[in-house]
Scaffold this motif. Sequence first.
Motif, PDB file in Angstrom:
ATOM      1  N   THR A 105       0.837  -1.193   0.000  1.00  0.00           N
ATOM      2  CA  THR A 105       0.000   0.000   0.000  1.00  0.00           C
ATOM      3  C   THR A 105       0.879   1.253   0.000  1.00  0.00           C
ATOM      4  O   THR A 105       1.888   1.298   0.697  1.00  0.00           O
ATOM      5  CB  THR A 105      -0.888   0.007   1.266  1.00  0.00           C
ATOM      6  N   PRO A 106       0.545   2.283  -0.776  1.00  0.00           N
ATOM      7  CA  PRO A 106       1.343   3.522  -0.750  1.00  0.00           C
ATOM      8  C   PRO A 106       1.501   4.061   0.667  1.00  0.00           C
ATOM      9  O   PRO A 106       0.593   3.960   1.499  1.00  0.00           O
ATOM     10  CB  PRO A 106       0.518   4.477  -1.620  1.00  0.00           C
ATOM     11  N   ASP A 107       2.660   4.639   0.940  1.00  0.00           N
ATOM     12  CA  ASP A 107       3.000   5.105   2.287  1.00  0.00           C
ATOM     13  C   ASP A 107       1.921   5.988   2.893  1.00  0.00           C
ATOM     14  O   ASP A 107       1.564   5.842   4.056  1.00  0.00           O
ATOM     15  CB  ASP A 107       4.332   5.866   2.266  1.00  0.00           C
ATOM     16  N   VAL A 108       1.376   6.903   2.103  1.00  0.00           N
ATOM     17  CA  VAL A 108       0.430   7.882   2.646  1.00  0.00           C
ATOM     18  C   VAL A 108      -0.915   7.256   3.000  1.00  0.00           C
ATOM     19  O   VAL A 108      -1.737   7.894   3.673  1.00  0.00           O
ATOM     20  CB  VAL A 108       0.220   9.057   1.666  1.00  0.00           C
ATOM     21  N   LEU A 109      -1.153   6.026   2.558  1.00  0.00           N
ATOM     22  CA  LEU A 109      -2.426   5.366   2.849  1.00  0.00           C
ATOM     23  C   LEU A 109      -2.310   4.294   3.939  1.00  0.00           C
ATOM     24  O   LEU A 109      -3.313   3.731   4.376  1.00  0.00           O
ATOM     25  CB  LEU A 109      -2.995   4.721   1.581  1.00  0.00           C
ATOM     26  N   GLN A 110      -1.088   4.035   4.391  1.00  0.00           N
ATOM     27  CA  GLN A 110      -0.886   2.935   5.324  1.00  0.00           C
ATOM     28  C   GLN A 110      -1.485   3.192   6.701  1.00  0.00           C
ATOM     29  O   GLN A 110      -1.771   2.241   7.441  1.00  0.00           O
ATOM     30  CB  GLN A 110       0.600   2.607   5.450  1.00  0.00           C
ATOM     31  N   ALA A 111      -1.714   4.438   7.055  1.00  0.00           N
ATOM     32  CA  ALA A 111      -2.327   4.725   8.352  1.00  0.00           C
ATOM     33  C   ALA A 111      -3.781   4.281   8.403  1.00  0.00           C
ATOM     34  O   ALA A 111      -4.310   3.972   9.473  1.00  0.00           O
ATOM     35  CB  ALA A 111      -2.219   6.220   8.661  1.00  0.00           C
ATOM     36  N   ASN A 112      -4.431   4.237   7.242  1.00  0.00           N
ATOM     37  CA  ASN A 112      -5.858   3.924   7.189  1.00  0.00           C
ATOM     38  C   ASN A 112      -6.196   2.586   6.517  1.00  0.00           C
ATOM     39  O   ASN A 112      -7.337   2.129   6.616  1.00  0.00           O
ATOM     40  CB  ASN A 112      -6.604   5.041   6.457  1.00  0.00           C
ATOM     41  N   TYR A 113      -5.219   1.999   5.831  1.00  0.00           N
ATOM     42  CA  TYR A 113      -5.492   0.752   5.111  1.00  0.00           C
ATOM     43  C   TYR A 113      -4.367  -0.255   5.350  1.00  0.00           C
ATOM     44  O   TYR A 113      -3.196   0.137   5.493  1.00  0.00           O
ATOM     45  CB  TYR A 113      -5.605   1.016   3.610  1.00  0.00           C
TER      46      TYR A 113
END
Length: 234
Positions: A11-19
């Motif tokens: 998952t792209p770094d910027v989306l890893q907090a939510n996915y």
Amino acid sequence: MKIGILAAGITPDVLQANYPTYAEMFAQQLTDIESRLEFEIYDVRLDEFPQSTTACDGWLITGSKCNSYDDDPWILRLCEFIREVDNNQQVLVGICFGHQIIARALGGTVTKSTAGWGVGVHHYQVTSEIPTLPGATDIAFCAFHQDQVIDKPAKLDVFLTSDFCEFAGFIYKDRILTFQGHPEFSKEYESELVELYDGVTLTPDVANKARHTIKEESIQNKQLMSWIAQFLKP
């Protein structure tokens, strides 16, 4: 039954907090469907491979931003691993990059498509029966790819096709199952990807069309994930 997930992307770094990661998406969703499945994740991009194909009962290869037709050492090693899995008659599932790399390893050809990016909710014609969607002739789920299989391996049968992607789903007996699209993606996650890549790898026109399909179209991802779970279990 123990399933090895060969994580070819994340998952792209910027989306890893939510996915979750792509490998975690599969482990979580498939466990919810079939609790008897156990998972071990190998980050093959970092050359983390199992010692043998017998380390797990079956295998699943995730999507990736990498090109399946490149000759990076880990990609060539993955091709060899796929051939070993096939020779050992083990179950193998491939998604997007996984679909493409399985086709390549078994004698097919993958390239960057002149049709451009396939993004958003895509419809596919069903050319053979899907057990969890009996009688279905058309299904839809999320896609995010530019590369495509252009020559299929002789042993793989096509069960999904469209005008945009001729070889969108492959099956071989009860052992190999692959999807060009992403049955693990929710429409929410697909929307996040579109926003992230709008104006970067996606043109505004492609992104806007993808947004429209995500808003207006229904997807059958849950039924397809149920089929994958059935395919993987003994």
